[in-house]
Motif scaffolding. Structure first.
Motif, PDB file in Angstrom:
ATOM      1  N   ASN A 147      12.089 -12.353  27.458  1.00 55.42           N
ATOM      2  CA  ASN A 147      10.827 -13.049  27.207  1.00 55.42           C
ATOM      3  C   ASN A 147       9.677 -12.065  27.006  1.00 55.42           C
ATOM      4  OD1 ASN A 147      11.964 -15.641  27.410  1.00 55.42           O
ATOM      5  ND2 ASN A 147      11.748 -15.615  29.645  1.00 55.42           N
ATOM      6  N   GLU A 154       9.837 -10.834  23.487  1.00 54.06           N
ATOM      7  CA  GLU A 154       9.416 -11.851  22.533  1.00 54.06           C
ATOM      8  C   GLU A 154       7.903 -12.013  22.539  1.00 54.06           C
ATOM      9  OE1 GLU A 154      11.255 -13.230  20.316  1.00 54.06           O
ATOM     10  OE2 GLU A 154      13.042 -12.202  21.059  1.00 54.06           O
ATOM     11  N   VAL A 155       7.296 -11.955  23.728  1.00 50.41           N
ATOM     12  CA  VAL A 155       5.836 -12.054  23.822  1.00 50.41           C
ATOM     13  C   VAL A 155       5.177 -10.893  23.099  1.00 50.41           C
ATOM     14  CG1 VAL A 155       3.882 -11.944  25.418  1.00 50.41           C
ATOM     15  CG2 VAL A 155       5.828 -13.409  25.942  1.00 50.41           C
ATOM     16  N   ARG A 181       6.370  -9.135  20.647  1.00 52.28           N
ATOM     17  CA  ARG A 181       6.513  -9.311  19.201  1.00 52.28           C
ATOM     18  C   ARG A 181       5.570 -10.406  18.682  1.00 52.28           C
ATOM     19  NH1 ARG A 181      12.271  -9.128  20.431  1.00 52.28           N
ATOM     20  NH2 ARG A 181      13.125  -7.075  19.946  1.00 52.28           N
ATOM     21  N   THR A 182       5.429 -11.473  19.470  1.00 49.04           N
ATOM     22  CA  THR A 182       4.538 -12.565  19.066  1.00 49.04           C
ATOM     23  C   THR A 182       3.103 -12.087  18.931  1.00 49.04           C
ATOM     24  OG1 THR A 182       5.964 -14.165  20.188  1.00 49.04           O
ATOM     25  CG2 THR A 182       3.717 -14.865  19.673  1.00 49.04           C
ATOM     26  N   LEU A 183       2.705 -11.173  19.815  1.00 45.71           N
ATOM     27  CA  LEU A 183       1.348 -10.636  19.771  1.00 45.71           C
ATOM     28  C   LEU A 183       1.156  -9.620  18.649  1.00 45.71           C
ATOM     29  CD1 LEU A 183       0.677 -10.224  23.599  1.00 45.71           C
ATOM     30  CD2 LEU A 183      -0.182 -12.010  22.072  1.00 45.71           C
ATOM     31  N   GLY A 184       2.210  -9.328  17.930  1.00 41.71           N
ATOM     32  CA  GLY A 184       2.097  -8.442  16.786  1.00 41.71           C
ATOM     33  C   GLY A 184       2.164  -6.969  17.099  1.00 41.71           C
ATOM     34  N   TRP A 197       6.861  -1.914  16.767  1.00 45.99           N
ATOM     35  CA  TRP A 197       8.057  -1.652  17.560  1.00 45.99           C
ATOM     36  C   TRP A 197       7.906  -0.436  18.448  1.00 45.99           C
ATOM     37  CZ3 TRP A 197      10.616   2.951  17.247  1.00 45.99           C
ATOM     38  CH2 TRP A 197      10.350   3.753  16.132  1.00 45.99           C
TER      39      TRP A 197
END
Length: 225
Positions: free
Chosen positions: A116, A119-120, A122-125, A128
């Motif tokens: 999680n 994923e958070v 990545r969601t925040l942009g 990598w």
């Protein structure tokens, strides 16, 4: 105290172990991540091949590495270099032999991550590289360092693989484990006992550090799980 030849052999072993550990980090981290989270055709076969040195007799692995790196081997035809009975050959064989120990620890460290959080991020942009530096490495570094130290200690104590690939050339390829074996073969038990005591102390110190890191890692997982 052990004689000078022991310290020469120990110095060589430490250099091989340090270079091997560095290369294992570069190679093992992406492999560990891939094996932990990626699914692809033939994954069980790839895992079996990478972990094969765990069950393969060291002399068998050393024999094949010697054929590959030797005067008539594929490595010479590809690069023009013969690494048999050289420092480079010792490192090459050590990386292959110790990779399963580091790789298993790296994979387990990555599997302990909370997906999680990734994923958070990545969601925040977040890019990598920032996810790795700010999220992944701070959470898994004890497991990664523990695996690296285990591989370092494993490399330091290698015998069969490095004997097959490098032989026992004093000051050039005679690792400390081979030096100890040569002392026993020559019935020089007092010198062998002193050398073994130093190696025992080094191994114990490394394992104590590994256990402390594992204890810290388990404590972190229990508080975040």
């Amino acid at each position: 105290m052990p004689e000078e030849a022991f310290w020469v052999a120990l110095n060589l072993s430490l250099r091989v172990a340090l270079v091997t550990s560095f290369l294992l980090v570069l190679l093992g981290l992406p492999l560990g991540w891939t094996l932990a989270f990626k699914q692809f055709f033939g994954k069980p076969l790839v895992e079996a091949v990478l972990l094969l040195p765990l069950v393969l007799p060291p002399t068998v692995l050393g024999f094949y590495v010697l054929l590959f790196l030797g005067p008539d081997g594929p490595w010479l035809r590809l690069t023009g270099l013969s690494w048999a009975f050289r420092f480079e050959g010792l490192v090459f064989a050590s990386v292959l032999f110790s990779l399963p120990f580091a790789l298993t620890a790296y994979r387990e460290a990555f599997l302990s991550l909370d997906r999680n959080l990734l994923e958070v991020a990545r969601t925040l942009g977040a890019p990598w590289w920032k996810v790795w530096l700010k999220v992944i490495l701070p959470l898994v570094w004890p497991g990664l360092l523990s695996g690296t130290l285990l591989a370092f200690a494993h490399t330091l104590g290698e015998f069969g693989v490095v004997l097959m690939v490098g032989g026992s050339i004093p000051g050039k390829t005679q690792m400390v484990s081979i030096y100890l074996y040569d002392l026993v073969q020559a019935l020089r038990f007092q010198e062998a006992a002193r050398a073994a005591l130093v190696l025992l102390g080094i191994s114990l110190a490394v394992l104590m550090v590994v256990r402390v890191l594992e204890w810290r890692w388990r404590g972190w997982k229990s508080t975040t799980g």
